[in-house]
Design a protein around this motif. Structure first.
Motif, PDB file in Angstrom:
ATOM      1  N   SER A  48       4.163   1.791 -12.242  1.00 15.88           N
ATOM      2  CA  SER A  48       3.660   0.595 -11.215  1.00 15.88           C
ATOM      3  C   SER A  48       3.254  -0.511 -12.118  1.00 15.88           C
ATOM      4  O   SER A  48       2.955  -1.870 -10.967  1.00 15.88           O
ATOM      5  CB  SER A  48       2.193   1.086 -11.353  1.00 15.88           C
ATOM      6  OG  SER A  48       1.217   1.858 -12.126  1.00 15.88           O
ATOM      7  N   ALA A  51       5.608   5.318  -8.135  1.00 15.18           N
ATOM      8  CA  ALA A  51       5.100   4.511  -8.755  1.00 15.18           C
ATOM      9  C   ALA A  51       5.342   2.776  -8.552  1.00 15.18           C
ATOM     10  O   ALA A  51       4.627   2.196  -8.005  1.00 15.18           O
ATOM     11  CB  ALA A  51       5.027   5.255 -10.005  1.00 15.18           C
ATOM     12  N   ILE A  59       5.507   2.270  -4.665  1.00 10.39           N
ATOM     13  CA  ILE A  59       4.099   2.154  -3.851  1.00 10.39           C
ATOM     14  C   ILE A  59       3.485   0.609  -4.665  1.00 10.39           C
ATOM     15  O   ILE A  59       2.737  -0.439  -3.358  1.00 10.39           O
ATOM     16  CB  ILE A  59       3.500   3.216  -4.295  1.00 10.39           C
ATOM     17  CG1 ILE A  59       3.665   4.609  -3.354  1.00 10.39           C
ATOM     18  CG2 ILE A  59       2.035   3.112  -3.865  1.00 10.39           C
ATOM     19  CD1 ILE A  59       2.892   5.437  -3.777  1.00 10.39           C
ATOM     20  N   ALA A  60       3.924   0.441  -5.646  1.00  9.44           N
ATOM     21  CA  ALA A  60       3.218  -0.619  -5.942  1.00  9.44           C
ATOM     22  C   ALA A  60       4.126  -2.061  -5.966  1.00  9.44           C
ATOM     23  O   ALA A  60       3.485  -3.532  -5.130  1.00  9.44           O
ATOM     24  CB  ALA A  60       3.486  -1.047  -7.407  1.00  9.44           C
ATOM     25  N   LYS A 102      -2.681  -1.781  -5.819  1.00  7.58           N
ATOM     26  CA  LYS A 102      -1.203  -1.662  -5.849  1.00  7.58           C
ATOM     27  C   LYS A 102      -1.647  -0.604  -6.579  1.00  7.58           C
ATOM     28  O   LYS A 102      -0.950   0.374  -6.949  1.00  7.58           O
ATOM     29  CB  LYS A 102      -0.804  -2.629  -5.027  1.00  7.58           C
ATOM     30  CG  LYS A 102      -0.211  -2.340  -3.885  1.00  7.58           C
ATOM     31  CD  LYS A 102       0.555  -3.476  -3.799  1.00  7.58           C
ATOM     32  CE  LYS A 102       1.534  -3.180  -2.291  1.00  7.58           C
ATOM     33  NZ  LYS A 102       1.839  -1.605  -2.216  1.00  7.58           N
ATOM     34  N   ALA A 105      -0.789   3.667  -6.978  1.00  7.80           N
ATOM     35  CA  ALA A 105       1.150   4.023  -7.792  1.00  7.80           C
ATOM     36  C   ALA A 105       0.434   5.402  -8.581  1.00  7.80           C
ATOM     37  O   ALA A 105       1.154   6.269  -8.590  1.00  7.80           O
ATOM     38  CB  ALA A 105       1.548   2.681  -7.640  1.00  7.80           C
ATOM     39  N   MET A 109       1.939  -0.862   0.681  1.00  8.96           N
ATOM     40  CA  MET A 109       2.244   0.292   0.047  1.00  8.96           C
ATOM     41  C   MET A 109       3.307   0.939   0.668  1.00  8.96           C
ATOM     42  O   MET A 109       4.724   1.924  -0.525  1.00  8.96           O
ATOM     43  CB  MET A 109       1.401   1.415   0.783  1.00  8.96           C
ATOM     44  CG  MET A 109      -0.022   1.422  -0.177  1.00  8.96           C
ATOM     45  SD  MET A 109      -0.725   2.755  -0.240  1.00  8.96           S
ATOM     46  CE  MET A 109      -0.202   4.022  -0.261  1.00  8.96           C
ATOM     47  N   THR A 131       9.314  -0.796   0.264  1.00 10.72           N
ATOM     48  CA  THR A 131       9.946  -1.260  -0.536  1.00 10.72           C
ATOM     49  C   THR A 131      10.871  -2.511  -1.031  1.00 10.72           C
ATOM     50  O   THR A 131      11.587  -1.341  -2.192  1.00 10.72           O
ATOM     51  CB  THR A 131      10.403   1.047  -0.934  1.00 10.72           C
ATOM     52  OG1 THR A 131      11.446   0.574  -0.055  1.00 10.72           O
ATOM     53  CG2 THR A 131       9.232   1.408  -0.218  1.00 10.72           C
TER      54      THR A 131
END
Length: 279
Positions: free
Chosen positions: A53, A83, A86-87, A113, A117, A238, A241
């Motif tokens: 994260s 993680a 999402i981060a 975030k 994450a 979120m 990516t």
């Protein structure tokens, strides 16, 4: 039309120095430390989601690509991969950094975030202990997805190139939005994008899956133009990516696992986006 053009450029030109300095720092980090971060992710299994994260929040393409490669080689867990994904916010953070008035929003997004994450990462690691891979791929091949533009150029050239590309794309998005507002009105545009509805975070989360900078740029600009709510922006970021998900789609043989990853991210993003929308 000339008025729209002037208005679009007037808002964007002050962004250029901030964008360039941000991308210069990103290129420096990516060229200097990717191997160290790759080793760190691979060796710290129990701390994977936490470290993932923190690395994912750094705005550059390398970490999501590295995480995808390590996951395919069974070097990191599903939770660590999630993680990082999402981060990651792709190009949204540089755009928000270039808007000093959005400093509070930027810090809230980064903090949330990291928290989300970590929570999702450890939760998935607790529920899913392992994954299988049919064919491994070398990280050297995977890194090429993030280095197609380099061709031996230095970080200043790459930062300028990235700044120019994002500036042009933001200008196009901003021009199109301004034109739409002029032509159909802000209320109609808000109606089309279901502004204020719990369905907007769902649409934003789906938009975030677009596997390039387009999604994060569009989401950021819609938020800055007050068309998108904060909950919707967060839901979309979120699922943004960068190139990480694209690498999995191209190189990972376990399509069911990819679908599972996408579903986990989508459900998490919509739940949190709707929660932020309501509260």
């Amino acid at each position: 039309m000339l008025h729209i053009l002037e208005h679009s450029l007037e808002d964007l030109i002050p962004m250029l120095p901030f964008l360039f300095l941000t991308y210069l720092l990103m290129e420096y980090i990516e060229h200097r430390n990717n191997q160290k971060f790759e080793n760190l992710l691979a060796r710290t299994q129990k701390l994977g989601p936490l470290i993932g994260s923190l690395l994912g929040i750094i705005p550059q393409c390398g970490f999501s690509v590295i995480a995808s490669g390590l996951y395919m080689n069974q070097s990191i867990s599903l939770g660590t991969l999630l993680a990082v994904f999402i981060a990651t916010s792709d190009d949204a953070i540089p755009i928000l950094i270039a808007q000093p008035k959005q400093a509070q929003t930027l810090f809230v997004i980064i903090g949330l975030k990291i928290i989300v994450a970590i929570v999702v990462g450890y939760l998935m690691d607790g529920l899913i202990q392992s994954h299988r891979l049919s064919n491994n791929h070398s990280l050297h091949d995977i890194h090429e997805h993030c280095k197609e533009e380099e061709h031996g150029h230095g970080i200043i050239y790459l930062a300028l190139l990235h700044t120019f590309k994002i500036f042009v794309f933001v200008f196009i998005v901003n021009f199109a939005l301004t034109w739409l507002i002029e032509e159909i009105g802000a209320d109609t545009l808000n109606y089309i994008l279901v502004h204020g509805s719990i369905f907007q975070p769902v649409i934003a989360a789906l938009t975030g899956f677009i596997p390039n900078c387009a999604a994060s740029v569009i989401l950021s600009q819609l938020y800055l133009d007050q068309v998108l709510s904060f909950g919707s922006l967060f839901a979309g970021l979120m699922t943004s990516t960068g190139l990480g998900l694209l690498v999995l789609l191209r190189m990972y043989d376990n399509k069911k696992d990819i679908l599972r990853i996408v579903l986990i991210m989508f459900v998490s993003a919509t739940i949190i986006g709707i929660f932020l929308q309501l509260f």
